[in-house]
Design a protein around this motif. Structure first.
Motif, PDB file in Angstrom:
ATOM      1  N   ALA A   9       0.843  -1.198   0.000  1.00 40.34           N
ATOM      2  CA  ALA A   9       0.000   0.000   0.000  1.00 40.34           C
ATOM      3  C   ALA A   9       0.880   1.252   0.000  1.00 40.34           C
ATOM      4  O   ALA A   9       0.593   2.230  -0.719  1.00 40.34           O
ATOM      5  CB  ALA A   9      -0.933  -0.002   1.208  1.00 40.34           C
ATOM      6  N   VAL A  10       1.937   1.248   0.808  1.00 41.03           N
ATOM      7  CA  VAL A  10       2.886   2.372   0.807  1.00 41.03           C
ATOM      8  C   VAL A  10       3.527   2.502  -0.575  1.00 41.03           C
ATOM      9  O   VAL A  10       3.680   3.620  -1.106  1.00 41.03           O
ATOM     10  CB  VAL A  10       3.964   2.164   1.892  1.00 41.03           C
ATOM     11  N   LEU A  11       3.892   1.375  -1.168  1.00 40.76           N
ATOM     12  CA  LEU A  11       4.472   1.394  -2.509  1.00 40.76           C
ATOM     13  C   LEU A  11       3.493   1.981  -3.516  1.00 40.76           C
ATOM     14  O   LEU A  11       3.879   2.780  -4.379  1.00 40.76           O
ATOM     15  CB  LEU A  11       4.871  -0.027  -2.920  1.00 40.76           C
ATOM     16  N   ARG A  12       2.233   1.625  -3.412  1.00 38.34           N
ATOM     17  CA  ARG A  12       1.218   2.136  -4.346  1.00 38.34           C
ATOM     18  C   ARG A  12       1.040   3.652  -4.182  1.00 38.34           C
ATOM     19  O   ARG A  12       0.847   4.369  -5.171  1.00 38.34           O
ATOM     20  CB  ARG A  12      -0.106   1.407  -4.149  1.00 38.34           C
ATOM     21  N   VAL A  13       1.064   4.123  -2.958  1.00 39.46           N
ATOM     22  CA  VAL A  13       0.979   5.564  -2.737  1.00 39.46           C
ATOM     23  C   VAL A  13       2.157   6.262  -3.396  1.00 39.46           C
ATOM     24  O   VAL A  13       2.006   7.277  -4.094  1.00 39.46           O
ATOM     25  CB  VAL A  13       0.930   5.881  -1.221  1.00 39.46           C
ATOM     26  N   ALA A  14       3.353   5.722  -3.179  1.00 36.33           N
ATOM     27  CA  ALA A  14       4.556   6.314  -3.776  1.00 36.33           C
ATOM     28  C   ALA A  14       4.490   6.280  -5.299  1.00 36.33           C
ATOM     29  O   ALA A  14       4.834   7.265  -5.971  1.00 36.33           O
ATOM     30  CB  ALA A  14       5.789   5.558  -3.287  1.00 36.33           C
ATOM     31  N   ALA A  15       4.043   5.139  -5.845  1.00 35.47           N
ATOM     32  CA  ALA A  15       3.999   4.978  -7.302  1.00 35.47           C
ATOM     33  C   ALA A  15       3.023   5.951  -7.941  1.00 35.47           C
ATOM     34  O   ALA A  15       3.296   6.525  -9.006  1.00 35.47           O
ATOM     35  CB  ALA A  15       3.621   3.540  -7.645  1.00 35.47           C
ATOM     36  N   ARG A  16       1.889   6.165  -7.286  1.00 29.25           N
ATOM     37  CA  ARG A  16       0.868   7.037  -7.858  1.00 29.25           C
ATOM     38  C   ARG A  16       1.221   8.510  -7.656  1.00 29.25           C
ATOM     39  O   ARG A  16       1.010   9.336  -8.543  1.00 29.25           O
ATOM     40  CB  ARG A  16      -0.484   6.724  -7.221  1.00 29.25           C
ATOM     41  N   LYS A  17       1.768   8.839  -6.499  1.00 30.41           N
ATOM     42  CA  LYS A  17       2.072  10.238  -6.214  1.00 30.41           C
ATOM     43  C   LYS A  17       3.239  10.751  -7.062  1.00 30.41           C
ATOM     44  O   LYS A  17       3.249  11.913  -7.482  1.00 30.41           O
ATOM     45  CB  LYS A  17       2.402  10.395  -4.729  1.00 30.41           C
ATOM     46  N   TYR A  18       4.218   9.890  -7.311  1.00 27.03           N
ATOM     47  CA  TYR A  18       5.408  10.326  -8.030  1.00 27.03           C
ATOM     48  C   TYR A  18       5.555   9.639  -9.386  1.00 27.03           C
ATOM     49  O   TYR A  18       6.664   9.324  -9.821  1.00 27.03           O
ATOM     50  CB  TYR A  18       6.656  10.093  -7.169  1.00 27.03           C
ATOM     51  N   ALA A  19       4.419   9.430 -10.040  1.00 26.79           N
ATOM     52  CA  ALA A  19       4.459   8.901 -11.404  1.00 26.79           C
ATOM     53  C   ALA A  19       5.005   9.976 -12.344  1.00 26.79           C
ATOM     54  O   ALA A  19       5.027  11.164 -12.017  1.00 26.79           O
ATOM     55  CB  ALA A  19       3.060   8.463 -11.834  1.00 26.79           C
ATOM     56  N   MET A  20       5.442   9.550 -13.506  1.00 19.72           N
ATOM     57  CA  MET A  20       5.983  10.486 -14.494  1.00 19.72           C
ATOM     58  C   MET A  20       4.958  11.576 -14.805  1.00 19.72           C
ATOM     59  O   MET A  20       3.779  11.307 -15.000  1.00 19.72           O
ATOM     60  CB  MET A  20       6.343   9.739 -15.775  1.00 19.72           C
ATOM     61  N   GLY A  21       5.431  12.822 -14.818  1.00 18.30           N
ATOM     62  CA  GLY A  21       4.550  13.930 -15.149  1.00 18.30           C
ATOM     63  C   GLY A  21       3.842  14.523 -13.951  1.00 18.30           C
ATOM     64  O   GLY A  21       3.093  15.492 -14.095  1.00 18.30           O
ATOM     65  N   ARG A  22       4.087  13.964 -12.731  1.00 18.01           N
ATOM     66  CA  ARG A  22       3.418  14.482 -11.537  1.00 18.01           C
ATOM     67  C   ARG A  22       4.467  14.799 -10.467  1.00 18.01           C
ATOM     68  O   ARG A  22       5.245  13.924 -10.083  1.00 18.01           O
ATOM     69  CB  ARG A  22       2.421  13.466 -10.983  1.00 18.01           C
TER      70      ARG A  22
END
Length: 439
Positions: free
Chosen positions: A245-258
């Motif tokens: 879940a922490v990984l998913r938050v990180a992946a979504r928050k710091y995806a390319m272009g964001r």
């Protein structure tokens, strides 16, 4: 203590062939002993040679298979009925019970075989593919080379292991928010996960609280890959799911272009842990740790050394399971059961579950620096030294409370600690009062 044992053939679970009474004394033996003793009694009754029958499982009357290393008096009282399934062997206890340890994988190093470690549950047990982490890897990155996706997942897993000590402590701390029952321990609900992310200062105009909720929902057992658990309505998650879940938050928050994001999944996770976990949650752990370190002084450490044998006997008396040739450790889930019995956990006068989580983390980690926290067995287990540190921290917490009538305590902490430990030793049955008639 006397138990009634119903003996049932392993291949004919509904047919009882014998019923024997087993004297267990105070019940300090384990169920494994009970099962072999009952089978030996059956051999005697039938005129067979000793060892003719071998136990395969120990069950309660509802048919639940028990862990055979469990101490008898922690599960049963005088007059209870236990079911033992048996065969002619040769292998014993082939039936699996929930939580039965698995044989660790063989690993070889420069010095030969590497034994089991406290990191195994994370190093070998966290299956990122089962949580569909491969779907989170950037498609642009995956097109770079055939191995790019696997390399990114491998690097991400290595980062979770590297920072596992901090994430494990975070899980223990935040899953305790609002807990009032031992059944809630080591399970995190949505509100607890939200609190964790709020303290990490994750949300902003671009990453909403609803995004946090989505990341939590995606790792719930009913939403995982495969569909085998689609009918589950489990509302909480365990520690492995928390890591993802922490990984998913990180992946979504710091995806390319964001927000200056990254293509690599492992870079997003690394940036998140540095920017949010260590920057914002680290000071919380530092403050809690520093508030407890006053419990360990030269005077209190001398007192603890003097009472070490009784402390060890107290931990032994709390064992739910007892395994031969294994270091004695107390599962923190079961620690709470005994603290409740001793009146030290829960209202009106005991510590809360959140405070207990702080004491456990203090006992397991020897630094206030979250970046230096190390991975331990999951769930946390306390050995003799850690149990001693936890008791000292708990005593310090109780000492900090105002006395009767709101008055501050006048006695020094070392005196309070001595009385506190004596009270626990008596309640655990390892320190007996000597009456004047016995002197």
């Amino acid at each position: 203590m006397r138990l009634k044992v119903s003996l049932v053939p392993g291949d004919e679970a509904s047919i009882e062939v014998a019923n024997v009474n087993i004297e267990c004394g105070t019940g300090e033996q384990i169920l494994r002993w009970l099962a072999f003793t009952a089978c030996s009694r059956l051999s005697y009754i039938r005129g067979e040679v000793p060892g003719a029958y071998v136990p395969q499982a120990v069950l309660n009357q509802e048919g639940l298979i028990r862990d055979v290393d469990t101490v008898i008096n922690e599960l049963h009282g005088d007059g209870d009925t236990v079911v033992v399934q048996f065969t002619t062997g040769p292998e014993a206890f082939k039936s699996r019970w929930d939580g039965r340890p698995k044989t660790p994988p063989f690993r070889w190093g420069a010095d030969g075989l590497i034994g089991a470690t406290d990191e195994d549950w994370l190093q070998d047990g966290l299956d990122l593919h089962a949580f569909a982490v491969d779907d989170m890897v950037s498609e642009d990155l995956a097109r770079v080379s055939p191995d790019a996706k696997d390399q990114d997942i491998k690097a991400t897993h290595a980062l979770l292991v590297k920072h596992g000590g901090a994430l494990q402590a975070m899980f223990k701390f935040y899953e305790s928010f609002g807990d009032v029952d031992m059944r809630d321990v080591d399970k995190m609900n949505l509100e607890q996960f939200r609190q964790c992310m709020r303290d990490a200062k994750v949300t902003n105009d671009h990453f909403k609280p609803s995004n946090v909720d989505e990341c939590f929902s995606e790792v719930q057992v009913q939403n995982r890959k495969g569909g085998a658990k689609k009918t589950s309505n489990e509302s909480s998650i365990h520690i492995e799911a928390f890591f993802v879940a922490v990984l998913r938050v990180a992946a979504r928050k710091y995806a390319m272009g964001r927000e200056g994001g990254f293509a690599e999944l492992n870079m997003r996770l690394s940036h998140f842990i540095t920017t949010h976990v260590y920057e914002h949650i680290g000071p919380i752990f530092q403050k809690d740790y520093d508030s407890l370190k006053g419990c360990l002084t030269s005077e209190t450490e001398l007192l603890l050394r003097k009472g070490r044998r009784l402390t060890q006997q107290t931990l032994d008396s709390c064992q739910l399971r007892r395994v031969a040739a294994a270091e004695r450790r107390l599962d923190v889930r079961y620690l709470g059961v005994h603290l409740s019995k001793w009146g030290l956990l829960g209202k009106p006068k005991g510590a809360g579950y959140l405070e207990l989580a702080k004491f456990v983390v203090f006992a397991k980690q020897r630094t206030n620096d979250l970046t230096q926290f190390v991975v331990h067995q999951s769930p946390y287990e306390l050995n003799y030294d850690e149990f001693e540190r936890m008791l000292a921290a708990l005593a310090f917490h109780m000492y900090g409370k105002v006395g009767e009538g709101g008055a501050e305590r006048e006695e020094p902490f070392v005196e309070f600690l001595g009385e506190f430990l004596d009270d626990i030793f008596r309640k655990a049955g390892v320190l007996l009062e000597v009456s004047k008639d016995d002197e």
